[in-house]
Write an enzyme that holds these catalytic residues in place. Sequence first.
Site, PDB file in Angstrom:
ATOM      1  N   ALA A   1      -6.751 -16.650  29.247  1.00 41.73           N
ATOM      2  CA  ALA A   1      -6.258 -16.207  30.294  1.00 41.73           C
ATOM      3  C   ALA A   1      -6.988 -16.809  31.565  1.00 41.73           C
ATOM      4  O   ALA A   1      -7.779 -17.404  31.372  1.00 41.73           O
ATOM      5  CB  ALA A   1      -6.515 -14.435  30.612  1.00 41.73           C
TER       6      ALA A   1
ATOM      7  N   GLU B   1     -10.275 -10.163  33.704  1.00 41.75           N
ATOM      8  CA  GLU B   1      -9.510 -11.251  34.721  1.00 41.75           C
ATOM      9  C   GLU B   1      -9.383 -10.318  36.328  1.00 41.75           C
ATOM     10  O   GLU B   1      -9.685 -11.051  37.229  1.00 41.75           O
ATOM     11  CB  GLU B   1      -7.972 -11.571  34.389  1.00 41.75           C
TER      12      GLU B   1
ATOM     13  N   GLU C   1     -18.741 -16.129  35.109  1.00 39.59           N
ATOM     14  CA  GLU C   1     -18.315 -15.497  34.029  1.00 39.59           C
ATOM     15  C   GLU C   1     -18.984 -14.766  33.289  1.00 39.59           C
ATOM     16  O   GLU C   1     -18.872 -13.659  32.757  1.00 39.59           O
ATOM     17  CB  GLU C   1     -18.019 -17.017  33.025  1.00 39.59           C
TER      18      GLU C   1
END
Length: 965
Positions: free
Chosen positions: A350, A386, A408
């Site tokens: 994604a 996300e 991240e």
Amino acid sequence: MGKVYYVSKNVGLGLLVLAATALATIIALSIAYDKERAKNRDKPEDGTSDSTGMPTPPTTPFIPKEPWDHYRLPESLVPVSYNVTLWPRLEPNADGLYIFTGHSAVVFRCVKETDLIIIHSNKLNLTTFNGHHAKLSGLGGAAVPTIQKSFLIVKTEYLVLQLRSRLAVGTSYVLHTEFLGELADDLEGFYRSEYTDDGMKRVVATSQMQATYARKAFPCFDEPAMKAVFNITIIHNSATVALSNGRDIGTTDSVIDGVPVRVTTFEPTERMSTYLLAFIVTDFVNIQSTQNSNLLVRIWARRKAINDRQGDYALNVTGPILQFYERYYNASYPLSKSDQIALPDFNAGAMENWGLVTYRETALLYDPIMSSTGNKERVTTVISHELAHMWFGNLVTLQWWNDLWLNEGFASYVEYLGADYAEPTWKIKDQILLYDVHKVFAVDALASSHPLSRREDEVNDPAQISEMFNTISYSKGAAVLRMLSEFLTEPVFAKGLSSYLNTFAFSNTVYTDLWDHLQQAVENTPGMHLPDTVHNIMNHWTLQMGFPVVTIDTRTGSITQKHFLLDPESVVDRPSQFNYTWFVPVKWMKTGVEQQQYWLLQKTDVHSLMRVSGEDWVLANINVSGYFRVNYDLDNWDRLLSLLNTDHQALSVINRAQIIDDTFNLARAKIIHTTLALRTTKYLSNEREYIPWESALRNLDYYILMFDRTEVYGALQAYLKKQIQPLFEYFKIITADWTRVPTGHTDQYNQINAVGMACSMGVEGCRELIQGWYRQWMKNPHPSPIHPNLKSTVYCAAIAFGGVEEWDFAWRMFKNATLASEASRLRSAMACTKVPWLLNRYLDYTLDPTKIRKQDATSTIQYIARNVVGMPLAWNFVRAKWSYIFQQYGKASFSFSNLIHAITRRFSSEFELQELKKFKEDNLHVGFGSATLALEQAIEKTTANIKWVTENKAQVLKWFTEEST
Ligand SMILES: *[C@@H]1O[C@H](CO)[C@@H](O)[C@H](O)[C@H]1NC(C)=O
Ligand SMILES: *[C@@H]1O[C@H](CO)[C@@H](O)[C@H](O)[C@H]1NC(C)=O
Ligand SMILES: *[C@@H]1O[C@H](CO)[C@@H](O)[C@H](O)[C@H]1NC(C)=O
Ligand SMILES: *[C@@H]1O[C@H](CO)[C@@H](O)[C@H](O)[C@H]1NC(C)=O
Ligand SMILES: [Zn+2]
């Protein structure tokens, strides 16, 4: 972005274990996450390697001479806003090429005097104006230098304009370009994705900009700190819809060059980075809701998928997840809409494009009938990951890619919080232990690991940027941020976070900015005391690699720390400014009562409260909130083991799993005896929870591999049969004789473990159960009587127990499968047979592209190699055909290293080592391509296995024999 692909989790533990005998399956859906997501819930998929993020060796030295030789943009110009118009053609042109055309105008300000304009542009054919690749004008009538020379630099991906005079500081200019690019199917930049619907080929134009591909769509200042406003216009066929980051604000139909087109314009974006842009033209349809105070939320996919209601679940969870983050960050969703789209052809799992998130189909679509619980969990956690970026990463963006770990790692941590809010009954927060902490412990315990943080000047070119997308960044980042949130407490962490996000909205930061805001939150919290600043504490975890093992001697209260290395003989040649000591926050309990958090700040210390006697015990690292392992004196271990055996629920699920994982790893590192590790599995006959079982099975997998061809295996099997039997019976009862799905989320995963393991260990009733289901399915394929959760396990076991009939049926179902995930389950299950000729026939099929698609060939051989019967057959096959396979199946293919790894996993004898060395010599003239390093590693690992087996075999045999009766 390093294309990290993963296999979806929970394909089964059972499988892992079945792997024991059937050696099956670790496979299934391929996943990757945001170019990212080196997520753990997944095992490396077919043909791709799990990036551990080890730095690649330096390439040829390159000494920059000219400004355009540097990979980083000069600091003289900053973009303000762009007009970008793109027109992708979804039909090939006369040359059979798919192209897009476009033009762009970027307004930029000069902040340092210069006579050069350097802007990124890659693989674009630029129209020339008066012989130059661009036109320059002034804003508001400013005088404009004339262009002397313009040229393209391929290596550093620049368009360079040399001017006859200098640009004036403080003045804004406009650079116009017109360009043509290929709409290739290369998954980078503005690209083309194809799918079939009703037998018709359809083309989608879509994009993937992270990390350095926006420059392939239009000339731009393509660095994350070069934020600007983008006014996007897309030209497309009126039968399609155009999407971008913002809401569309108008469409007009017109005719350009004789072609009727629709022109869709979008609202100006917020100030944002180029890597978060997205452009899509498609015939997809959507479902939508405006649940969160009029925010438009849409899920887009192929018409058929939407009609089959596969987008419903994603739409259901998106609203709650966005609400969760608005509250957690104390900041409203920064945009006017949220689109999420499932693409049939997408490299990463994604990508968090701002306002238009792109997904692989398996990461967004959930089919209530065909999908498993694991598939559903994946949808929830990927969406949560996300959407976390919409604020952290998109609204506030790290200055440069060297700090990627913070972006991240953060999303990989809070995705559990968002998912927990959406699905509160799943207890998903506990799973971070298995899918991030334990996963990265394995990598970070090697002497070849590296620190989270890199200096900005160590990360320059696109390859170095790619390397940042690795397990250390994602999972260690998640683990240390979770530790930070735990020792600050969640309210303080969230307060600092919110202040950071509000302060730096629409701009860029470095990681210490977050530390500073957390520090302020600490200072504004009465009664909160830390041993040092957030900054200094965190430096110990981000600037040096690895993690400590903390040893507590409860006889004396002494407490020490040491860099944990899985191989005690490995040599650490990377220096550390902290000499491999850490500031360790130790949450601990004494005999069930939580004590005040203790900070270990030196190599050794004494904490007299930890001195205990009699029946008392100490357990440190409660819920593994800290990123470290724990060891104790033997007496305390004995007391913990006896607690597990009498009252295991006195410890949390996470700590039960941790005791197992710590002891097995301490034993591998020769810090404790192997038998102490094995003793932690004794209580499992009373364990019903998934996380401890999963942890045990992962650790026992090595024993199974080392011994499944030796006399030890009989005793091991007898012991594990005894241990798994009660779990199998338990599930039989709670599922009313296998007729219901367990209600608990993780119970559904553990049922897979129970069935898979029971069948491979020979628990009575398991084989009949599996064969019954499979035969029923063979008689009546539609609808399948096998629940999606159990399909992988059941297929593999039934084929392992069966013969040619079962195999051929699976082959037919494989050839007819319309669902990719079903085809991939069957492909892996067919490797589970124990019948040598079937395995050999299947090996032959792998080199016949009419039977097994080329892209699946090497992974299929890997599945066969995981089977104890298939392993020697696959080894012979690969040796006999190496040069053919190597030529036909790509020298660059990642899967070659996985292939070597899969075949040699069990190698543990001198004879096998010699065979391996001979294979290397015999094929030197052919070469090994991407498997070269894997082959070296295989030789090293085989040597280590030989040593381990020599040292442990006798005691392991003795232990299993004694414990299995
Ligand atoms: C993009 O739109 C904004 C808002 O209307 C405007 O201020 C800006 O000048 C536009 N950018 C360009 C390059 O024209
Ligand atoms: C950007 O587009 C708008 C709308 O078409 C236009 O008014 C404006 O002049 C353009 N800006 C530049 C710098 O070309
Ligand atoms: C770009 O220009 C080069 C050289 O003229 C040409 O070979 C190439 O095909 C062009 N690319 C596209 C996509 O048309
Ligand atoms: C989505 O939510 C609706 C309303 O709560 C519910 O009826 C439906 O079953 C949910 N769909 C999925 C796939 O979870
Ligand atoms: Zn991410």
